[in-house]
Design an enzyme around this catalytic site. Structure first.
Site, PDB file in Angstrom:
ATOM      1  N   ILE A  56       8.285  -5.083  22.403  1.00 21.89           N
ATOM      2  CA  ILE A  56       9.493  -5.843  22.733  1.00 21.89           C
ATOM      3  C   ILE A  56      10.681  -5.451  21.869  1.00 21.89           C
ATOM      4  CG2 ILE A  56       8.280  -7.851  23.649  1.00 21.89           C
ATOM      5  CD1 ILE A  56       8.599  -9.178  20.944  1.00 21.89           C
ATOM      6  N   GLY A 110      12.832  -0.636  15.754  1.00 27.51           N
ATOM      7  CA  GLY A 110      13.844  -0.582  14.712  1.00 27.51           C
ATOM      8  C   GLY A 110      13.458   0.400  13.631  1.00 27.51           C
ATOM      9  N   GLY A 111      14.301   0.460  12.587  1.00 28.28           N
ATOM     10  CA  GLY A 111      14.052   1.390  11.507  1.00 28.28           C
ATOM     11  C   GLY A 111      12.772   1.073  10.746  1.00 28.28           C
ATOM     12  N   GLY A 134      10.071  -0.500  11.999  1.00 32.45           N
ATOM     13  CA  GLY A 134       8.924  -0.264  12.856  1.00 32.45           C
ATOM     14  C   GLY A 134       9.082  -0.939  14.199  1.00 32.45           C
ATOM     15  N   VAL A 159       8.077  -3.858  17.222  1.00 36.55           N
ATOM     16  CA  VAL A 159       7.753  -5.272  17.353  1.00 36.55           C
ATOM     17  C   VAL A 159       6.994  -5.472  18.659  1.00 36.55           C
ATOM     18  CG1 VAL A 159       8.649  -7.626  17.365  1.00 36.55           C
ATOM     19  CG2 VAL A 159       9.870  -5.835  16.112  1.00 36.55           C
ATOM     20  N   LYS A 172       5.544  -7.557  13.873  1.00 35.80           N
ATOM     21  CA  LYS A 172       6.394  -6.440  13.461  1.00 35.80           C
ATOM     22  C   LYS A 172       5.558  -5.501  12.594  1.00 35.80           C
ATOM     23  CE  LYS A 172       9.894  -6.913  10.519  1.00 35.80           C
ATOM     24  NZ  LYS A 172      11.246  -7.141   9.971  1.00 35.80           N
ATOM     25  N   ASP A 202      22.170  -9.081   5.400  1.00 35.60           N
ATOM     26  CA  ASP A 202      22.156  -8.358   6.681  1.00 35.60           C
ATOM     27  C   ASP A 202      22.391  -9.333   7.833  1.00 35.60           C
ATOM     28  OD1 ASP A 202      22.087  -6.101   8.237  1.00 35.60           O
ATOM     29  OD2 ASP A 202      19.911  -6.067   8.430  1.00 35.60           O
TER      30      ASP A 202
END
Length: 838
Positions: A500, A503-504, A506, A508, A522, A621
């Site tokens: 789903i 990202g950097g 890993g 998900v 994740k 972030d």
């Protein structure tokens, strides 16, 4: 020198002998205090009872609430069933659980005759409250144990339980009462838990059938975990095989849902060494028919079925057959390329069935068209009903009489204390000697380095930038650890169909835990080179989320750090991220009211991070991707991998710049000095995203419009902000609400951090904008506008409470109310459903 050398040898040996002796004494003391790993309880009795090599102890140490009443049988030969505990009011037993896992719970009922009470007339419910989900399930509803002579009725369940306590509640119905003769609670073997199942798997399984197909009845004393296997008498048209005299070839193999039964906790050897076969036909060949077993089950219920196979007839490669349920093909078994095509190699297969309106489930085996050998076999079958609720969220308060039954002998305590003191003295002497020796050799270290992270393979001793106070993995919350095997089950071995987000850090995956909870898993990228890349973020996420709880912050359910794996498990946020709803044309557009509520929720979460958490936490972030929405569009701030913490009296934290372009605080970029006001700047960018429905950085736009923060503030100063408002909500925004909202964003985006508000002030301003929207009156377009507001415009009478950033300390008032996690300590699992996460 020789004398000194001998001296150095003999002192450690002498100390070692004393250490071993006194450690044994301390170890015995700890055994006296600690609860056993397995609980076998003789209810209503003060004496121990032995059954099938299990010692059932008196139940007084596990009783909570009402003690109940003890009754005894006058004609029972089995010592375990000579007593029972009865309850006329709701009462419970409590068992301390050390670690996550699937636990077996067995309840023994024998309605023996007694002069004072008829146990057959008892009518009651039994409920369990496991720690994993902090909610309970009703195991037995309106249950009654009819008089069955000398045979006990044993109800068996499998529960997913986490560290803490397991409470079993017995609740009489009406004017009746509840009773129980014995209770078993113990952890099932690691490889016992079901692994091949459909996408939804609940918290509780109740055993309904367990059959040794083609073989004799197997009693608990012949089973590793004390199960009963009934004899199969339902197939007169099929024949039983001759028991195999060859040993089993147990292998740990998995393929297409078939799993090798590599240990006898899956099923005893006796199950696999016998089987039911198709009977012979003309010319000595088997007849091409199906063998069918029929089971009476609860209507409209789901069942987990485990079928056991072991080819003890051969030749294995020639036998190919099908497995059916109610006439529907489940799977094909056997064939030349089948991994279990050797003689005496046991394996099993799990699948889930729904009985729907029928009260029968038929399981059949029959020859496949892929073979000329018309034969089929089955060795064992288990059927477990899936208990799916409704979940019970509020167990009654109870107070235990005792937390353990074992008494400590005075002599043992005194001896252990003396031994412990002796050990301490010896260790002090040894330590001083060691320090002196090391100092003589001038062995020094310039700074303390934590132990290397578990399973990370990192060569770095100290955690790199981006962690919270450099805490090593040794100090993480071990109670949150989840095994890699369980997460493989939850995600169907990380099936790409369940992916789903990427990202950097890993990927998900959507998954389903053993208790039926939908989660997001994740999984960090594998660190094959041992560089430690990604591990600081992994550790920081665990450190932060294990010590904070708030309604508007994600809550960690668990993590896995086995081998080189870095996996975090969160609640599956049904509506995804805020960014999804701002830019994805396939999703319904958020109304202005919804957007305000989402911003308010996120602001509450960030305010709690800055002022409510221990020492204060800077997220570092903040962006629309990291604001997640549950099924009711309630916002939760996520992804704490870059977070930093420190005392609130520190003006800044010097650190390398990390974050996401478009959200980075300009002052932080230039000075590398991080403050909570850096989060405020990033949140200001989010506010503009919400208002304009455009990305923080859009390289497809002209140069002066690429950066949303710069472009939005330029439009605000020119009085053109209305022109860049999302067209889907432009007509529903009240001008005064828009003005307050845009002013709040403008204050957040000031270049000088000292000119920015605190998140407490931002929260107040957003709530004010929301009230303005709620109390808005219909006006003609010319009466008011953001571009040309009348100075005589009167705002609604909205009360302003003291600012959280003022000298009045109302942190507790703001943080212990509805925003904080419910006091019932419901464990919420939060996820990252993001398409472009770090």
């Amino acid at each position: 020198m020789e004398s000194l050398h001998n001296h150095k040898i003999h002192i450690p040996l002498f100390s070692l002998l004393f250490f071993l002796f006194h450690f044994s004494s301390l170890h015995f003391l700890s055994l006296a205090y600690e609860q056993p790993d397995k609980y076998f309880v003789n209810c209503g009795s003060k004496a121990d009872a032995n059954l099938n090599d299990r010692v059932f102890t008196a139940d007084s140490g596990f009783l909570c609430s009402e003690k109940g009443r003890t009754i005894k049988s006058t004609n029972q030969s089995t010592i375990l069933y000579q007593t029972a505990r009865i309850f006329y009011n709701q009462s419970n037993y409590e068992f301390m659980i050390a670690e996550n896992g699937t636990y077996v719970v067995r309840l023994h009922f024998l309605a023996f005759s007694s002069p004072s009470v008829n146990l057959s007339s008892a009518l009651f419910n039994v409920s369990a409250f496991p720690i994993v989900s902090n909610s309970g399930f009703k195991l037995l509803n309106n249950f009654t144990a009819k008089d069955s002579g000398n045979s006990a009725l044993i109800e068996e369940f499998f529960l997913a339980i986490g560290p803490g306590s397991l409470k079993l509640y017995f609740t009489p119905q009406g004017s009746s009462f509840a009773f129980v003769n014995a209770i078993e609670v113990f952890r099932a073997p690691l490889k016992f838990s079901p692994r091949n199942y459909s996408s939804s798997f609940p918290l509780v399984l109740r055993t309904t059938y367990r059959v040794n197909v083609g073989g004799p009845k197997i009693t608990p004393d012949n089973d590793t975990i004390w199960r009963n296997w009934e004899k199969d008498d339902s197939q007169p048209s099929a024949e039983n095989s001759q028991p195999s005299s060859q040993p089993l070839n147990r292998l740990s193999v998995e393929s297409d849902g078939f799993v090798g039964a590599d240990n006898d906790s899956i099923a005893p050897d006796l199950v696999y060494l016998t089987a039911k076969l198709m009977t012979g036909g003309s010319n000595g060949l088997p007849n091409p028919f199906n063998i069918t077993w029929s089971f009476n089950v609860s209507a409209d219920a789901r069942h987990l079925v485990r079928v056991h196979f072991c080819d003890i007839i051969g030749p294995p490669a020639n036998i190919v057959f099908n497995l059916y349920s109610n006439g529907n093909l489940i799977t094909k078994v056997g064939g030349p390329n089948f991994p279990f095509n050797r003689l005496n190699q046991p394996f099993y297969y799990d699948f889930v069935l729904t009985s729907k309106e029928s009260e029968f489930i038929n399981i059949s085996i029959g020859p496949s068209i892929d073979t000329t050998t018309n034969n089929a076999f089955l060795n064992g079958l288990e059927m477990l009903e899936i208990i799916e609720g409704p979940a019970l969220s509020n167990p009654p308060t109870s107070f235990c009489n005792m937390k353990g039954r074992k008494k400590i002998k005075v002599g043992l305590v005194v001896g252990s204390v003396i031994g412990g003191l002796s050990l301490i003295c010896i260790m002090i002497v040894g330590t001083l000697f060691g320090l002196k020796y090391r100092k003589a050799k001038r062995v020094e270290t310039s700074e303390w380095s934590p132990m290397p992270a578990i399973g990370g393979g990192s060569a770095h001793g100290r955690l790199t930038d981006g962690t919270i106070t450099g805490s090593p993995m040794n100090y993480l919350n071990l109670g949150l650890k989840i095994s890699f095997a369980e997460l493989q089950q939850a995600t169907n071995n990380f099936d790409t169909k369940l992916l789903i987000g990427e990202g950097g850090f890993g990927n998900v995956y959507r998954g389903t835990l053993l208790n039926g909870t939908n989660v997001a898993v994740k999984r960090g990228k594998r660190d094959e080179q041992g560089s430690g890349q990604g591990r600081p973020e992994f550790q920081t996420e665990i450190m932060v989320l294990s010590k904070i709880r708030h309604r508007h912050l994600v809550s960690l359910i668990g993590y896995c750090d086995e081998r080189s794996e870095m996996i975090l498990v969160y609640e599956f946020m049904e509506k995804g991220s805020l960014r999804d709803h701002l830019y994805d044309s396939n999703l319904p557009r958020l109304s202005w009211k919804q957007r305000l509520e989402i911003c308010i929720g996120a602001a509450r979460g960030l305010h709690y991070l800055h002022r409510g958490a221990a020492g204060g936490i800077i997220h570092r972030d903040v962006k629309s991707t990291n604001i997640l929405l549950d099924e009711n569009h309630v916002a939760k701030v996520a992804d704490f991998g870059l977070s930093r913490s420190g005392p609130l009296d520190e003006t800044h934290v010097s650190t390398n710049v990390k974050g996401t372009f478009g959200y980075l605080d300009p002052e932080y970029i230039m000075s590398q000095q991080l403050t909570e006001k850096s989060d405020v700047y990033a949140f200001g960018v989010v506010l503009l995203e919400v208002l304009c429905a455009r990305r923080a950085i859009d390289t497809m736009l002209p140069r002066d419009q690429m950066n949303l923060a710069e472009w939005g503030m330029l439009c605000k100063k020119k009085g053109l902000l209305e022109q860049i408002v999302d067209s889907s909500i432009k007509n529903e925004i009240d001008p005064s609400s828009l003005r307050k909202f845009s002013e709040t964003a403008e204050k957040c985006l000031q270049d000088d951090a000292n000119d920015r508000p605190t998140m407490g002030d931002v929260l107040w301003d957003l709530e004010y904008a929301f009230q303005l929207q709620q109390t808005a009156k219909h006006r003609e377009p010319h009466e008011d506008s953001t571009a040309n507001a009348s100075s005589a415009f009167v705002l609604p009478n909205v009360q302003r409470f003291p600012s959280v950033s003022s000298t009045i300390n109302i942190d507790e008032l703001a943080l212990l109310g509805a925003d904080e996690l419910d006091t019932t300590e419901v464990e919420v699992f939060s996820q990252l459903r993001v398409g472009d996460a770090r």
